[in-house]
Design an enzyme around this catalytic site. Structure first.
Site, mmCIF file in Angstrom:
data_model
loop_
_atom_site.group_PDB
_atom_site.id
_atom_site.type_symbol
_atom_site.label_atom_id
_atom_site.label_comp_id
_atom_site.label_asym_id
_atom_site.label_seq_id
_atom_site.Cartn_x
_atom_site.Cartn_y
_atom_site.Cartn_z
ATOM 1 N N ASN A 105 2.442 5.600 1.401
ATOM 2 C CA ASN A 105 1.387 5.486 2.582
ATOM 3 C C ASN A 105 2.185 4.750 3.484
ATOM 4 O O ASN A 105 2.065 3.457 3.503
ATOM 5 C CB ASN A 105 0.052 5.182 2.212
ATOM 6 N N LYS B 162 1.133 4.091 6.414
ATOM 7 C CA LYS B 162 0.317 3.480 7.278
ATOM 8 C C LYS B 162 0.784 3.554 8.863
ATOM 9 O O LYS B 162 1.528 4.408 9.138
ATOM 10 C CB LYS B 162 -0.207 2.029 7.061
ATOM 11 N N HIS C 154 -9.109 6.563 2.249
ATOM 12 C CA HIS C 154 -8.444 5.477 2.155
ATOM 13 C C HIS C 154 -9.481 4.236 2.593
ATOM 14 O O HIS C 154 -10.205 4.538 3.509
ATOM 15 C CB HIS C 154 -7.328 5.479 3.064
ATOM 16 N N GLU D 144 -9.117 1.660 4.349
ATOM 17 C CA GLU D 144 -9.192 1.151 5.628
ATOM 18 C C GLU D 144 -9.721 2.293 6.571
ATOM 19 O O GLU D 144 -10.449 1.789 7.678
ATOM 20 C CB GLU D 144 -7.678 1.180 6.153
ATOM 21 N N GLU E 28 -8.003 2.787 -5.855
ATOM 22 C CA GLU E 28 -7.579 1.355 -5.083
ATOM 23 C C GLU E 28 -8.512 0.193 -4.857
ATOM 24 O O GLU E 28 -9.112 0.303 -3.831
ATOM 25 C CB GLU E 28 -6.842 1.985 -3.679
ATOM 26 N N GLY F 240 -2.399 -4.644 0.064
ATOM 27 C CA GLY F 240 -1.777 -5.357 0.936
ATOM 28 C C GLY F 240 -1.927 -6.827 0.649
ATOM 29 O O GLY F 240 -1.609 -7.758 1.514
ATOM 30 N N SER G 33 -0.955 -3.236 -4.054
ATOM 31 C CA SER G 33 0.207 -4.253 -4.237
ATOM 32 C C SER G 33 1.281 -3.658 -5.469
ATOM 33 O O SER G 33 1.641 -4.497 -5.984
ATOM 34 C CB SER G 33 -0.272 -5.661 -4.548
#
Ligand code: PEP
Length: 252
Positions: free
Chosen positions: A9, A11, A95, A97, A167, A173, A212
């Site tokens: 991904n 991003k 996702h 985010e 996730e 991250g 991560s």
């Protein structure tokens, strides 16, 4: 046997020049028949060009998001038909985010899942709890609720053509990955929830781990019996690191 998947991904990163360099480095080293399926998900505007650069390789193309609507007055959106038209085979939906920054609801994500499938693309459905939810011992309640929203709208049969990514938000991250046991525990929970509706589909659905993942921790995560590869953020922007993660993927 479930063939694992390693999906990158990207991003909001990259440029035409950076993408060309990254794809060139990946293509120079990626095996023609890797044990795991390899997917990259560049930003929307670069999909067509990255797809062209990847032609002839074993690496497949995915998008990071899709509009739930098919067409019309939805300024700024991109439909499933448009993604398919430029060569996408996979779409990330839900996702964290998107869920957190853009306030996408479980129901909207379920509609995006269906939109992707309506154009024969495979949704990569992301599920995961926030740190406060884990600390409050609510992980399975949250992940179960997110999964159920899609099961209720699309039905269990839809999961024959879908991928799930667990996730945990606190691991994305942050450099802080879930331990292999923590990941396995939630992956087994997700598979059991599918199994309650259809044992065959549950046994065949790939459940990726994301948060991560790096070359240094991929093998121990991917060794867990219900972890079928990974959704990779930061480490997917470095070809060596991404390919080392791909090399760690094993079928279960
Ligand atoms: C992600 O964005 O899906 C992700 C897992 O990111 P990272 O690997 O950087 O934690």
């Amino acid at each position: 046997m479930r063939r694992p998947i390693v999906a990158g991904n990207w991003k909001l990163h990259g440029s035409r020049a950076e993408n060309a360099r990254l794809v060139e480095e990946i293509m120079a080293q990626v095996p023609s028949k890797p044990a795991g399926q390899c997917i990259v998900c560049p930003p929307l505007v670069y999909l067509q060009e990255v797809g062209r650069l990847l032609r002839g390789s074993s690496v497949e193309l995915g998008a990071q998001d899709v509009c739930a609507e098919t067409q019309g007055a939805f300024t700024g959106e991109v439909s499933a038909a448009m993604l398919k038209d430029v060569g996408c085979e996979y779409v990330i939906v839900g996702h964290s985010e998107r869920r957190l920054i853009y306030r996408e609801s479980d129901q909207l994500i379920a509609r995006k899942f269906q939109a992707a499938q309506s154009k024969s693309m495979v949704p990569i459905l992301c599920l995961g709890e926030q740190l406060a939810e884990r600390d409050a011992d609510r992980t399975k309640e949250v992940v179960g609720r997110q999964l159920d929203a899609v099961l209720e709208l699309a039905g269990i049969d839809a999961f024959a053509h879908a991928v799930i990514a667990y996730e945990p938000v606190w691991a994305i991250g942050t450099g802080r990955n879930a331990t292999p046991d923590q990941a396995q525990d939630v992956h087994a929970f997700i598979r059991a929830r599918l199994q309650a509706r259809n044992a065959k589909i549950a046994a065949e659905t790939r459940v990726l781990y994301g948060g991560s993942v790096k070359a240094g921790n991929a093998a121990e995560l991917f060794a867990m019996p219900d972890v079928d590869g990974g959704l990779i953020g930061g480490a997917s922007l470095k070809a060596d690191e991404f390919l080392a993660i791909l090399a760690a993927a094993r079928p279960h």
